[in-house]
Enzyme design. Structure first.
Site, PDB file in Angstrom:
ATOM      1  CB  CYS A 273      11.912  19.078  -8.718  1.00  7.45           C
ATOM      2  SG  CYS A 273      11.006  18.965  -7.153  1.00  7.45           S
TER       3      CYS A 273
ATOM      4  CB  CYS B 180       8.076  17.092  -7.556  1.00  8.72           C
ATOM      5  SG  CYS B 180       9.799  16.593  -8.221  1.00  8.72           S
TER       6      CYS B 180
ATOM      7  CE  LYS C 146       3.684  14.473  -9.102  1.00  7.90           C
ATOM      8  NZ  LYS C 146       4.792  13.827  -9.568  1.00  7.90           N
TER       9      LYS C 146
ATOM     10  CE1 TYR D  69       7.264   7.755 -10.306  1.00  9.54           C
ATOM     11  CE2 TYR D  69       8.978   6.632 -11.612  1.00  9.54           C
ATOM     12  CZ  TYR D  69       8.477   7.109 -10.316  1.00  9.54           C
ATOM     13  OH  TYR D  69       9.096   6.682  -9.344  1.00  9.54           O
TER      14      TYR D  69
ATOM     15  CD  GLU E  98       3.218  11.211 -11.137  1.00 13.60           C
ATOM     16  OE1 GLU E  98       3.441  10.848  -9.944  1.00 13.60           O
ATOM     17  OE2 GLU E  98       3.792  12.195 -11.614  1.00 13.60           O
TER      18      GLU E  98
ATOM     19  CG  HIS F  77      -8.238   1.209  14.673  1.00 15.78           C
ATOM     20  ND1 HIS F  77      -8.483   0.268  13.239  1.00 15.78           N
ATOM     21  CD2 HIS F  77      -9.582   1.124  15.151  1.00 15.78           C
ATOM     22  CE1 HIS F  77      -9.810  -0.064  13.135  1.00 15.78           C
ATOM     23  NE2 HIS F  77     -10.448   0.398  14.266  1.00 15.78           N
TER      24      HIS F  77
ATOM     25  CD  GLU G 288      -6.083  -0.210  11.379  1.00 11.23           C
ATOM     26  OE1 GLU G 288      -5.672  -0.753  12.474  1.00 11.23           O
ATOM     27  OE2 GLU G 288      -6.867   0.659  11.002  1.00 11.23           O
TER      28      GLU G 288
END
Ligand code: FAD
Ligand code: NDP
Length: 516
Positions: A84, A89, A92, A226, A230, A491, A496
């Site tokens: 990671c 992660c 990346k 993945y 990516e 908003h 939303e």
């Protein structure tokens, strides 16, 4: 008030010190007659191993963690922290951010920023050095934390001698043996190479791409999941001519409607796709790699690239651990460890993280499993790891966040007529001024008709990871369509649109959101 605070702090510091002293005494006493050198020995200092080791030390136990990185086929190596931090992660996400900023620069013109676009260049070296610098700071941070928490750390490779003994091979070649009452295997995985001529000699993997000295140039990414998507996403975003070679489908295991939208978005963004193709051979002439491949219709093709990146999955790094010797059961192909509640087939040996068979290969999963295991072993807890409904996000670079079931899986589990899908295509407000294409910004909620519970939520759009995180708690709490629809939105946001979902797929109505 100030004095009160000082008093309370001093008092609690003293109390802390006192408690630590007492627990140190208890611990020392406990260790006097110890049969083994350690209560816990962790093999692998990645996300899971470090979390488990630190938590165990906090519970007052004597812990050691071993971490060693075998260089990749290209000779890349890195520091403490596992996949990671070093080659997963973290780098990346930073490359992903670099790609998003490149787009933001272009978008900014429509927001009144004025500049000469021809003067904008991206410097790979600057980005790579900055990211590696950050990664090194994280490596250092991990070392400091282990020291502060009294975890013995060894930059050494471990392998089993017996069920309670591990051989430690230091970088210098020196060997020693450690014994431990409990041992956790947290060795993660490494990228696979295909068995074709030239792959190992000339190809790179995700272990190498983040630290390339030279910009990758025209790149072929092999794989459709993945890592492949990516990497291809950020390479395209940084301006490299990028092609993805997909053998079958994109993002196997994910909702396939969402996967198709992602591939469409990437293609619109400039990533080229070769669907239904497999590589056969790579040859090198001068500095160029010639790749030969076969398409579904058995036709042969070839093209030249500067870089070929294999992202065809990962295998558990258990080959040289000596599992056979001590009877730890593992899967014959993936070499992943078979386990129930992180317990292997040997009672005092446990496995966490990517090395465990059939579990999501994600950092927070490895961390949580490691901490819970530590509390079960040493803290009197009975809480087990729940691997269901783990949220995840694919950064492609339009982000796809999801939690719960895909539409296919929901149909498989409940039956076609037992689920209702609410969906919407929406346009992020921020896309309006630059008039960006929003045709892949899509949301769907999968609802069980029986109890109206939401069993899957999928969001494709900006900051999907941030949007979907809270919904994993909601799903865990069993939220229903009514809960969702009674929620008042924020908003103007993309998120939303989730609480505004009101059109079902079955109705056949146009799900495009118009107006506020
Ligand atoms: P690892 O982190 O792999 O750690 C294992 C450690 O053990 C390594 O340091 C290894 O060198 C060491 N080791 C191996 N054998 C031995 C031995 N015999 N002795 C001593 N040490 C040994 N997950 C997410 O949640 N979000 C993301 O965005 C994400 N992006 C990713 C991007 C890429 C390109 C990749 C490859 C993965 C990504 N992941 C992501 C997955 C995530 O990195 C892993 O799930 C996670 O690192 C697994 O942790 P682990 O502790 O099981 O193993
Ligand atoms: P996956 O195992 O998920 O996917 C492997 C891909 O490679 C598939 O598309 C597969 O195709 C293809 N493939 C396999 N063998 C070959 C071959 N010989 N030739 C051509 N194509 C081939 O692996 P990844 O490396 O992408 O991801 C590993 C794990 O890492 C993921 O499961 C994920 O948990 C984690 N991860 C998480 C990320 C995140 O959270 N954002 C990011 C990156 C990784 P086919 O479908 O045909 O088998």
């Amino acid at each position: 008030m100030y004095l009160h605070n000082i008093f309370t702090r001093t008092h609690s510091l003293c109390k802390c010190h006192f408690v630590r002293k007492i627990s140190a005494q208890i611990t020392e006493r406990k260790f006097d007659n110890r049969k083994y050198q350690y209560d816990l020995l962790v093999i692998g200092g990645g996300s899971g191993g470090l979390a488990c080791a630190k938590e165990t030390a906090l519970l007052g136990r004597k812990v050691a963690v071993l971490d060693y990185v075998d260089p990749s086929a290209r000779g890349t190596t890195w520091g403490l922290g596992g996949t990671c931090v070093n080659v997963g992660c973290i780098p990346k996400k930073l490359y992903h951010q670099a790609a998003l900023l490149g787009k933001a620069i272009k978008d900014s013109k429509s927001y009144g920023w004025n500049f000469d676009e021809s003067k904008i260049i991206h410097d790979w070296g600057t980005l790579k050095d900055a990211i590696l610098g950050h990664v090194r700071s994280l490596n250092w941070g991990h070392r400091v934390q282990l020291k502060q928490k009294n975890v013995d750390y060894f930059n050494a490779k471990g392998s089993f001698i017996t069920r309670n003994e591990v051989e430690i091979l230091h970088k210098t070649g020196k060997k020693e043996n450690f014994s431990a009452e409990n041992i956790v295997i947290a060795v993660g995985g490494r990228p696979k190479y295909p068995d074709i001529p030239g792959a190992l000699e000339y190809g790179i993997t995700s272990d190498d791409v983040f630290s390339l000295e030279k910009p990758p140039g025209k790149t072929l990414v092999v794989g459709g999941s993945y890592v492949a998507l990516e990497c291809a996403g950020f390479l395209t975003g940084l301006g490299f001519d990028t092609t993805v070679m997909v053998r079958s489908i994109c993002l196997r295991g994910f909702d396939q409607q969402m996967a198709t939208l992602i591939a469409n978005h990437m293609a619109n963004d400039g990533t080229k796709f070769l669907h239904g193709c497999i590589p056969l051979k790579i040859e090198k002439a001068a500095d160029l790699l010639t790749v030969k491949w076969e398409s579904k219709d058995k036709q042969l093709h070839e093209d030249t690239f500067n870089t070929v990146l294999f992202a065809i999955g990962r295998e558990a790094y258990t080959k040289n651990l000596g599992l056979e010797k001590i009877g730890v059961e593992f899967h014959p192909d993936s070499r992943k460890i078979v386990g129930q509640n992180e317990q292997t087939s040997v009672p005092n040996i446990y496995a966490i993280g990517d090395v465990l068979l059939g579990k999501p290969e994600l950092t927070p999963v490895a961390i949580k499993a490691g901490r819970l295991l530590s509390h079960r072993l040493f803290g009197g807890s009975t809480q087990e790891m729940d691997y269901e409904n783990v949220a995840t996000t694919v950064f492609t670079p339009l982000e796809y966040g999801c939690v719960g079931l895909s539409e296919e899986e929901a149909i498989h589990r409940f039956g076609d007529n037992q689920i209702e899908v609410y969906h919407a295509f929406y346009k992020p407000l921020e896309f309006s001024l630059p008039q960006k294409d929003a045709s892949q910004c899509y949301i769907k909620a999968i609802v069980s008709k029986t109890n109206k519970k939401i069993v899957g939520l999928h969001f494709l759009g900006p900051s999907a990871g941030e949007v979907i995180q809270g919904y994993s708690t909601a799903l865990r709490c069993g939220f229903t369509l009514e809960h969702l629809q009674q929620t008042v939105g924020i908003h103007p946001t993309c998120a939303e649109e989730i609480v505004k979902l009101n059109i079902t797929k079955a109705s056949g109505l146009d799900p495009t959101v118009t107006g506020c």
